[in-house]
Design a protein around this motif. Structure first.
Motif, PDB file in Angstrom:
ATOM      1  N   ASP A 196      29.313 177.173  21.220  1.00 44.56           N
ATOM      2  CA  ASP A 196      30.392 176.466  21.901  1.00 44.56           C
ATOM      3  C   ASP A 196      30.389 175.005  21.459  1.00 44.56           C
ATOM      4  O   ASP A 196      29.746 174.639  20.468  1.00 44.56           O
ATOM      5  N   THR A 197      31.079 174.140  22.203  1.00 43.12           N
ATOM      6  CA  THR A 197      31.249 172.757  21.748  1.00 43.12           C
ATOM      7  C   THR A 197      29.909 172.049  21.560  1.00 43.12           C
ATOM      8  O   THR A 197      29.640 171.463  20.503  1.00 43.12           O
ATOM      9  N   LEU A 198      29.042 172.088  22.588  1.00 45.09           N
ATOM     10  CA  LEU A 198      27.763 171.396  22.472  1.00 45.09           C
ATOM     11  C   LEU A 198      26.835 172.070  21.474  1.00 45.09           C
ATOM     12  O   LEU A 198      26.137 171.394  20.707  1.00 45.09           O
ATOM     13  N   LEU A 234      27.602 173.772  18.797  1.00 38.25           N
ATOM     14  CA  LEU A 234      28.044 173.485  17.433  1.00 38.25           C
ATOM     15  C   LEU A 234      27.885 172.012  17.088  1.00 38.25           C
ATOM     16  O   LEU A 234      27.559 171.663  15.941  1.00 38.25           O
ATOM     17  N   MET A 235      28.087 171.122  18.069  1.00 34.92           N
ATOM     18  CA  MET A 235      27.899 169.700  17.820  1.00 34.92           C
ATOM     19  C   MET A 235      26.456 169.412  17.424  1.00 34.92           C
ATOM     20  O   MET A 235      26.191 168.665  16.464  1.00 34.92           O
ATOM     21  N   LEU A 236      25.504 170.018  18.152  1.00 32.52           N
ATOM     22  CA  LEU A 236      24.103 169.757  17.844  1.00 32.52           C
ATOM     23  C   LEU A 236      23.716 170.361  16.498  1.00 32.52           C
ATOM     24  O   LEU A 236      22.939 169.759  15.740  1.00 32.52           O
ATOM     25  N   VAL A 237      24.258 171.516  16.178  1.00 32.99           N
ATOM     26  CA  VAL A 237      24.007 172.106  14.858  1.00 32.99           C
ATOM     27  C   VAL A 237      24.541 171.191  13.762  1.00 32.99           C
ATOM     28  O   VAL A 237      23.888 170.970  12.724  1.00 32.99           O
ATOM     29  N   ASP A 238      25.728 170.633  13.960  1.00 29.86           N
ATOM     30  CA  ASP A 238      26.292 169.718  12.963  1.00 29.86           C
ATOM     31  C   ASP A 238      25.427 168.465  12.819  1.00 29.86           C
ATOM     32  O   ASP A 238      25.230 167.968  11.694  1.00 29.86           O
ATOM     33  N   GLU A 239      24.913 167.951  13.946  1.00 28.52           N
ATOM     34  CA  GLU A 239      24.013 166.795  13.880  1.00 28.52           C
ATOM     35  C   GLU A 239      22.736 167.145  13.106  1.00 28.52           C
ATOM     36  O   GLU A 239      22.218 166.325  12.325  1.00 28.52           O
ATOM     37  N   LEU A 240      22.229 168.353  13.307  1.00 24.27           N
ATOM     38  CA  LEU A 240      21.035 168.794  12.573  1.00 24.27           C
ATOM     39  C   LEU A 240      21.329 168.879  11.078  1.00 24.27           C
ATOM     40  O   LEU A 240      20.491 168.498  10.241  1.00 24.27           O
ATOM     41  N   LYS A 241      22.495 169.379  10.736  1.00 19.91           N
ATOM     42  CA  LYS A 241      22.870 169.461   9.321  1.00 19.91           C
ATOM     43  C   LYS A 241      22.926 168.059   8.695  1.00 19.91           C
ATOM     44  O   LYS A 241      22.449 167.852   7.563  1.00 19.91           O
ATOM     45  N   GLN A 242      23.483 167.100   9.435  1.00 18.92           N
ATOM     46  CA  GLN A 242      23.536 165.740   8.907  1.00 18.92           C
ATOM     47  C   GLN A 242      22.128 165.153   8.731  1.00 18.92           C
ATOM     48  O   GLN A 242      21.865 164.430   7.758  1.00 18.92           O
ATOM     49  N   ALA A 243      21.230 165.462   9.668  1.00 22.72           N
ATOM     50  CA  ALA A 243      19.843 165.005   9.518  1.00 22.72           C
ATOM     51  C   ALA A 243      19.202 165.651   8.296  1.00 22.72           C
ATOM     52  O   ALA A 243      18.465 164.990   7.540  1.00 22.72           O
ATOM     53  N   ALA A 244      19.483 166.939   8.099  1.00 29.34           N
ATOM     54  CA  ALA A 244      18.946 167.630   6.923  1.00 29.34           C
ATOM     55  C   ALA A 244      19.488 167.021   5.637  1.00 29.34           C
ATOM     56  O   ALA A 244      18.771 166.916   4.631  1.00 29.34           O
ATOM     57  N   GLN A 260      29.156 182.520   0.097  1.00 30.08           N
ATOM     58  CA  GLN A 260      29.193 181.111  -0.317  1.00 30.08           C
ATOM     59  C   GLN A 260      28.181 180.246   0.456  1.00 30.08           C
ATOM     60  O   GLN A 260      28.562 179.302   1.166  1.00 30.08           O
ATOM     61  N   PRO A 261      26.904 180.604   0.384  1.00 26.23           N
ATOM     62  CA  PRO A 261      25.888 179.811   1.079  1.00 26.23           C
ATOM     63  C   PRO A 261      25.899 178.357   0.631  1.00 26.23           C
ATOM     64  O   PRO A 261      26.233 178.044  -0.515  1.00 26.23           O
ATOM     65  N   GLN A 262      25.543 177.487   1.535  1.00 27.08           N
ATOM     66  CA  GLN A 262      25.472 176.037   1.347  1.00 27.08           C
ATOM     67  C   GLN A 262      26.850 175.383   1.256  1.00 27.08           C
ATOM     68  O   GLN A 262      26.956 174.207   0.935  1.00 27.08           O
ATOM     69  N   GLU A 263      27.895 176.133   1.563  1.00 30.25           N
ATOM     70  CA  GLU A 263      29.219 175.519   1.701  1.00 30.25           C
ATOM     71  C   GLU A 263      29.603 175.391   3.169  1.00 30.25           C
ATOM     72  O   GLU A 263      30.613 174.756   3.492  1.00 30.25           O
ATOM     73  N   TYR A 264      28.849 176.013   4.052  1.00 32.72           N
ATOM     74  CA  TYR A 264      28.957 175.839   5.512  1.00 32.72           C
ATOM     75  C   TYR A 264      30.366 176.131   6.026  1.00 32.72           C
ATOM     76  O   TYR A 264      30.850 175.473   6.951  1.00 32.72           O
ATOM     77  N   ILE A 265      31.005 177.119   5.445  1.00 34.24           N
ATOM     78  CA  ILE A 265      32.388 177.434   5.806  1.00 34.24           C
ATOM     79  C   ILE A 265      32.487 177.852   7.265  1.00 34.24           C
ATOM     80  O   ILE A 265      33.365 177.387   8.010  1.00 34.24           O
ATOM     81  N   ASN A 266      31.594 178.726   7.709  1.00 35.07           N
ATOM     82  CA  ASN A 266      31.656 179.241   9.082  1.00 35.07           C
ATOM     83  C   ASN A 266      31.343 178.144  10.090  1.00 35.07           C
ATOM     84  O   ASN A 266      32.019 178.011  11.118  1.00 35.07           O
ATOM     85  N   LEU A 267      30.319 177.340   9.800  1.00 34.68           N
ATOM     86  CA  LEU A 267      29.935 176.259  10.697  1.00 34.68           C
ATOM     87  C   LEU A 267      31.041 175.215  10.791  1.00 34.68           C
ATOM     88  O   LEU A 267      31.433 174.791  11.890  1.00 34.68           O
ATOM     89  N   ASN A 268      31.550 174.787   9.644  1.00 34.43           N
ATOM     90  CA  ASN A 268      32.581 173.742   9.643  1.00 34.43           C
ATOM     91  C   ASN A 268      33.856 174.203  10.355  1.00 34.43           C
ATOM     92  O   ASN A 268      34.475 173.440  11.106  1.00 34.43           O
ATOM     93  N   ALA A 309      35.101 172.474  13.813  1.00 37.39           N
ATOM     94  CA  ALA A 309      36.423 171.829  13.772  1.00 37.39           C
ATOM     95  C   ALA A 309      37.312 172.377  14.892  1.00 37.39           C
ATOM     96  O   ALA A 309      38.044 171.621  15.549  1.00 37.39           O
ATOM     97  N   LYS A 310      37.241 173.680  15.125  1.00 34.02           N
ATOM     98  CA  LYS A 310      38.020 174.298  16.199  1.00 34.02           C
ATOM     99  C   LYS A 310      37.571 173.798  17.563  1.00 34.02           C
ATOM    100  O   LYS A 310      38.389 173.479  18.427  1.00 34.02           O
ATOM    101  N   ALA A 311      36.236 173.690  17.752  1.00 34.29           N
ATOM    102  CA  ALA A 311      35.697 173.213  19.034  1.00 34.29           C
ATOM    103  C   ALA A 311      36.121 171.769  19.294  1.00 34.29           C
ATOM    104  O   ALA A 311      36.496 171.416  20.425  1.00 34.29           O
ATOM    105  N   LYS A 312      36.062 170.941  18.280  1.00 31.44           N
ATOM    106  CA  LYS A 312      36.451 169.538  18.450  1.00 31.44           C
ATOM    107  C   LYS A 312      37.935 169.409  18.782  1.00 31.44           C
ATOM    108  O   LYS A 312      38.333 168.560  19.586  1.00 31.44           O
ATOM    109  N   LYS A 313      38.739 170.265  18.167  1.00 32.10           N
ATOM    110  CA  LYS A 313      40.176 170.213  18.423  1.00 32.10           C
ATOM    111  C   LYS A 313      40.490 170.665  19.845  1.00 32.10           C
ATOM    112  O   LYS A 313      41.376 170.097  20.506  1.00 32.10           O
ATOM    113  N   GLN A 314      39.743 171.676  20.319  1.00 29.95           N
ATOM    114  CA  GLN A 314      40.014 172.218  21.648  1.00 29.95           C
ATOM    115  C   GLN A 314      39.411 171.375  22.760  1.00 29.95           C
ATOM    116  O   GLN A 314      39.934 171.358  23.874  1.00 29.95           O
ATOM    117  N   GLN A 315      38.289 170.696  22.490  1.00 32.06           N
ATOM    118  CA  GLN A 315      37.578 169.962  23.535  1.00 32.06           C
ATOM    119  C   GLN A 315      37.265 168.525  23.108  1.00 32.06           C
ATOM    120  O   GLN A 315      36.108 168.088  23.180  1.00 32.06           O
TER     121      GLN A 315
END
Length: 487
Positions: free
Chosen positions: A81-83, A85-95, A229-237, A241-247
């Motif tokens: 959900d929103t939180l 996915l947000m934390l996963v995205d933050e982890l990706k940026q840290a990585a 397409q590993p390492q392109e993060y299509i599913n995560l992105n 993006a959908k969660a941010k748009k909705q919430q």
């Protein structure tokens, strides 16, 4: 063990009946000398009880943004959900900055989450799944069938909640990762608690993490969920993006909370950590429970006051051993738990109806969480469930951890926790539990005629609040399953 709350009531009922009917078995006999040689260790630490649900999430985000080298995590559930996915995205940026990230996740609620597999595809991230199911794409029907065929293998779940950044900052408590654990769900939210620790106590928790990470009970997620397409993060992105748009209002509130967070005021404490054993997966013996009782045996024997908080009041083989020991020794015991209406489990209330009477007969001061409780720190006010687990003895010893001290935590789930020796910290925990007492809880007692009544302020009810007669046939079905040892 609770089931997810947001799938249809009919499917929920079918799944639970299929899983539990004929599956439950009595708790195993514990050898008389079990863990008799267990030795406790104490560590110095600094502790900060995170005072609100939004801050509990904001602290995690802030720690990830400031991480320098490593992040290790364990969770029972992580929602997409929103939180989550947000934390996963933050982890990706840290990585992306070079931080090495490891996530251990129980498999009960992991189906075919490709956004998690996307995260694992990063060269600096590893995700491993604890005790994986064989069924992954058939939803709860597949899971129920899998469980029926392989219960001995699949009954044990990883229930720890662990967030370690750089081996310098450690968050422990009862929250999993998802909107409802931090007050951001429009449907229903949990009331829970997290604590931030620093100091020498982080080392034994890191060692415990390594034992599970290196064991054969975890499987790399890449072996379970395939992605294109590993390492392109299509599913995560796409999902984020959908969660941010909705919430967008949730994202904005989190960022504001981070910007306005108060300075952490640590309390110097001494702590006693307690860990489970992976041997539990072979013999279902209560390693954590026994070790925890050994760690505080002296305090239990001499306690004059006890506050016990647990979402699920379930006896072991029909007995409340510790509660009975406390009351027999003359301790004043306050117990906080879910009301029948606020319980996120569909079947625990069926058993709790009779336990409520037993607890009152023992002289316990009972508080039940309201299903319409209004936590002033929640972003959305919806249905509410109690998820907090803690113990306070004599205003000086507190428990922080994952265990609910119910049969499932004792005999099936892998748990951990620690006991905090500090009057100042115990006062913080008690204030956290009771500062909103009138708005959060029913005080349950017997009136002069011996009948049970529920009171909150000037309001008094003589029947189970918001738990109508239509529950009775469902409760009757659940009690006939005789599945209490699985809860």
């Amino acid at each position: 063990m609770t089931m997810p709350r947001f799938f249809s009531p009919l499917l929920s009922l079918v799944t639970i009946i299929f899983v539990l009917t004929g599956c439950a078995s009595p708790s195993p006999t514990v050898p008389e000398e079990f863990e008799a040689n267990y030795q406790t260790s104490q560590f110095e630490a600094k502790a900060y009880l995170i005072p609100t649900a939004p801050e509990a999430f904001a602290r995690r985000v802030e720690l990830v943004r400031k991480a320098q080298s490593t992040i290790d995590m364990t969770y029972f559930s992580w929602n997409g959900d929103t939180l989550g996915l947000m934390l996963v995205d933050e982890l990706k940026q840290a990585a992306d900055r070079g931080v090495k990230i490891r996530l251990t996740l129980d498999d009960l609620l992991v189906f075919n989450e490709k956004w998690l597999a996307d995260l694992d595809a990063h060269s600096n991230v590893q995700v491993r799944i604890f005790n994986p199911f064989n069924s992954r794409k058939m939803g709860w029907v597949g899971r129920a069938a899998d469980f029926q065929m392989h219960q001995d293998q699949l009954d044990n779940r990883l229930h720890e909640k662990y967030f370690n950044v750089d081996n310098q900052q450690l968050i422990l408590g009862g929250r999993n990762i998802g909107d409802e654990y931090f007050g951001y769900s429009k449907d229903a939210n949990f009331y829970d608690m997290d604590v931030l620790f620093q100091g020498a106590v982080i080392a034994p928790f890191a060692d415990n993490y390594e034992v599970i990470w290196q064991s054969d009970v975890v499987t790399p997620i890449a072996e379970l969920i395939s992605i294109k397409q590993p390492q392109e993060y299509i599913n995560l992105n796409k999902a984020y993006a959908k969660a941010k748009k909705q919430q967008p209002e949730i994202i904005a509130d989190i960022e504001q909370t981070i910007a306005l967070m108060p300075t952490v005021e640590f309390i110097d404490v001494t702590v006693t950590p307690v860990f489970d054993s992976l041997q539990k997966l072979q013999n279902s013996l209560p390693y954590f429970r026994q070790r925890a009782e050994i760690a505080i045996n002296k305090e239990i024997k001499t306690a004059k006051k006890a506050v016990i908080s647990t979402p699920y009041v379930v006896p072991t083989n029909g007995e409340f051993v510790v509660l009975d020991k406390l009351t027999r020794n003359g301790a004043k015991v306050q117990l906080i738990t879910n009301s029948s209406a606020s319980n996120d489990s569909l079947f625990i209330p069926a058993y709790y109806e009779k336990h409520r009477q037993t607890l009152l007969d023992m002289g316990i001061e009972l508080y039940e969480y309201k299903d319409e409780a209004k936590n002033d720190d929640h972003f959305y006010h919806a249905a509410t469930y109690y998820h907090n687990k803690t113990i306070i003895l004599d205003d000086k010893l507190s428990y922080i951890g994952s265990s609910n001290f119910d049969p499932r935590s004792d005999f099936l789930n892998v748990e951990f926790g620690l006991f905090v020796h500090s009057e100042a910290f115990a006062a913080k925990v008690e204030d956290y539990l009771f500062s909103q007492k009138e708005s959060l809880y029913w005080h349950v007692s017997r009136n002069k005629d011996g009948d049970i009544e529920w009171q909150s302020g000037d309001e008094v009810q003589d029947s189970n609040p918001n738990y109508g007669g239509w529950h009775k046939p469902i409760d009757w079905i659940f009690t006939k399953m005789d599945g209490e040892s699985e809860l």
